[in-house]
Scaffold this active site. Structure first.
Site, short mmCIF file in Angstrom:
data_model
loop_
_atom_site.label_atom_id
_atom_site.label_comp_id
_atom_site.label_asym_id
_atom_site.label_seq_id
_atom_site.Cartn_x
_atom_site.Cartn_y
_atom_site.Cartn_z
N LYS A 1 0.87 -1.17 0.00
CA LYS A 1 0.00 0.00 0.00
C LYS A 1 0.91 1.21 0.00
O LYS A 1 1.48 1.61 1.02
CB LYS A 1 -0.92 0.06 1.22
N GLU B 1 9.63 1.62 11.17
CA GLU B 1 10.54 2.76 11.19
C GLU B 1 9.67 3.98 11.42
O GLU B 1 8.90 4.38 10.55
CB GLU B 1 11.32 2.85 9.86
N CYS C 1 12.42 11.73 9.11
CA CYS C 1 12.32 11.19 10.45
C CYS C 1 13.63 11.27 11.22
O CYS C 1 13.63 11.35 12.45
CB CYS C 1 11.81 9.75 10.41
N GLU D 1 8.10 15.29 17.75
CA GLU D 1 8.50 15.37 16.34
C GLU D 1 7.60 16.36 15.61
O GLU D 1 6.38 16.19 15.58
CB GLU D 1 8.43 14.00 15.69
#
Length: 470
Positions: A170, A245, A279, A378
């Site tokens: 996906k 991750e 990230c 974040e």
């Protein structure tokens, strides 16, 4: 307008079982650039069944056959590099010349790295009278993010295929065109039917259908911590293997004897890659308290040197963020930084001058401590915070005072000493004095940054299981 009308299942482009469509928005113009099938749980079921049927034969292919597959995919990716780059620019707004290198060319390098690494995997060894074999984990559900749309497909699908697994992908609905191009390349490379399958759609429908499908043996996701938690929750119902991750809040630790100017500038470049939508970006800049003012001046000059605008203009060095939701999220964090008492050195929540259209965010630098939200959460945008420390112990205490552990950097006058100090930093990937990221070394994190590793041999091994015989 690009209209993708079909999904890729069992080696064939077929219609989705739903007529619903998803629209892709250009973050520069705020106008539609593509539509894709919304996908359904029934589509995911068809894809999983095709992958399961193809697995027995594909898992028994030779290393040489899978090396040829990786080589073909790398060549096809290189041939379509301009098309891939333009698709990514239209979807996430990254400047063309930067996307050309960091997205398309890097995807080719990722595939070649997998090919170079595959022969080094130890497939069988003896422990006493027992043979310890490594075998493909099975059918892999791969869910990829929008910030590196082609690279993440190559890193997940490429590594899983190299391991002998079959794949149901996906791709991200925010920047989906790369996943369709990859499926076309799979067909052109001559992979057997069902080995690779693509179902487009959103996470709650297609993603969750893939994760929970009884024929999917393993799930690999790159995304937010929230998405990772949801995948773990759903996968736990059938005790599936997961590789995640997730996010990061990485520290750029600049010790007193380091080259401060270079360390701050390179750190800002790392943090502002892809408009800060990375990230592993070094979004916390840790500097000696005695050199705080100097570091602030360097960071401001660097941040203000970025040129925002048309991604096809060679002068542009920073594009927009991916969508309106992302822009508002970053603006909210900038307001939170001010509310928490951090000093705004440059940037801010207002639209950049002359750019009222498009999801642009000013390159923003704060100075503060490690207790504010902008230092602990974040942001995923072009925002950094400079944090002073008193001594070496204080520096690593601050660096490790985070729920994340994906990446980090250490700068020191003595490189050997910096390498020794890397043991003190709780993160999965640490750069020393600006060293480049090695695509053959493992990438992944500690704590909330995830489970498992990607890149090179380590990325392939993530999709293997051990078997003891005898």
């Amino acid at each position: 307008m690009i209209e993708r009308d079909e999904i890729f299942i069992n080696g064939t482009w077929v219609a989705s079982t739903t007529a619903e469509r998803l629209t892709v928005i250009n973050p520069v113009t705020e106008e539609p650039v593509a539509t894709i099938p919304a996908g359904s749980a029934e589509d995911a079921d068809r894809a999983a069944r095709a992958a399961a049927a193809a697995f027995p034969a594909w898992s028994q292919t030779t290393i040489e056959e899978r090396l040829a597959m990786l080589d073909n995919l790398a060549k096809l990716t290189a041939e379509r590099a301009d098309e891939i780059t333009r698709a990514i620019v239209s979807e996430i707004g990254q400047p063309y010349r930067i996307a050309q290198e960091s997205q398309a060319a890097a995807a080719v390098e990722d595939l070649r790295s997998l090919a170079d690494s595959l022969p080094s995997v130890v497939w069988e060894e003896r422990t006493g009278h027992t043979v310890v074999a490594r075998e493909a984990a099975g059918v892999v559900g791969a869910i990829t993010p929008w910030n590196g749309p082609m690279r993440m497909v190559c890193m997940k699908a490429g590594a899983a295929l190299a391991a002998g697994c079959t794949v149901v992908l996906k791709g991200t609905e925010v920047a989906p065109l790369s996943s369709f191009i990859f499926a076309e390349m799979v067909a052109a490379a001559g992979l057997p039917e069902g080995v690779f399958n693509l179902v487009s759609g959103n996470g709650p429908v297609v993603g969750e259908a893939i994760v929970t499908h009884p024929l999917v043996d393993m799930v690999s996701l790159t995304g937010s911590v929230r998405a990772g938690r949801r995948v773990m929750e759903l996968a736990s119902q059938r005790v599936k293997k997961v590789a995640l991750e997730l996010g990061g809040k990485s520290a750029n630790v600049i010790l007193p004897d380091a080259d401060l100017k270079r360390a701050v500038e390179v750190g800002i470049e790392d943090a502002f890659r892809n408009s800060g939508q990375v990230c592993g970006g070094l979004s916390r800049v840790l500097v000696p308290r005695s050199r705080l003012a100097e570091a602030e001046e360097i960071a401001v000059r660097k941040a203000e040197s970025y040129v925002l605008g048309d991604p096809f203009n060679p002068a542009t060095t920073l594009g927009p963020v991916a969508n309106a939701t992302q822009r508002q999220r970053i603006r909210d964090y900038i307001h939170a930084g001010l509310e928490d008492g951090a000093r705004l050195l440059t940037g801010g929540a207002e639209a950049p001058d002359g750019l009222d259209r498009g999801f642009f965010v000013r390159p923003t630098v704060f100075s503060g401590d490690n207790n504010s939200r902008i230092a602990r959460e974040e942001i995923f945008g072009p925002v950094v915070v400079i944090i002073p420390f008193d001594d070496e112990d204080d520096a690593f205490r601050i660096a490790n005072d985070t729920e994340y552990g994906l990446a980090g950097a250490i700068w020191a006058g003595d490189e050997a000493r910096a390498r020794a100090l890397a043991k003190r930093l709780r993160a999965g990937r640490i750069r020393i004095n600006g060293s480049p990221v090695n695509p053959r070394a493992p990438h992944g994190g500690f704590k909330l940054s995830g489970i498992g590793r990607e890149f090179g041999r380590y990325g392939i091994e993530e999709f293997l299981e051990y078997k003891s015989i005898g």
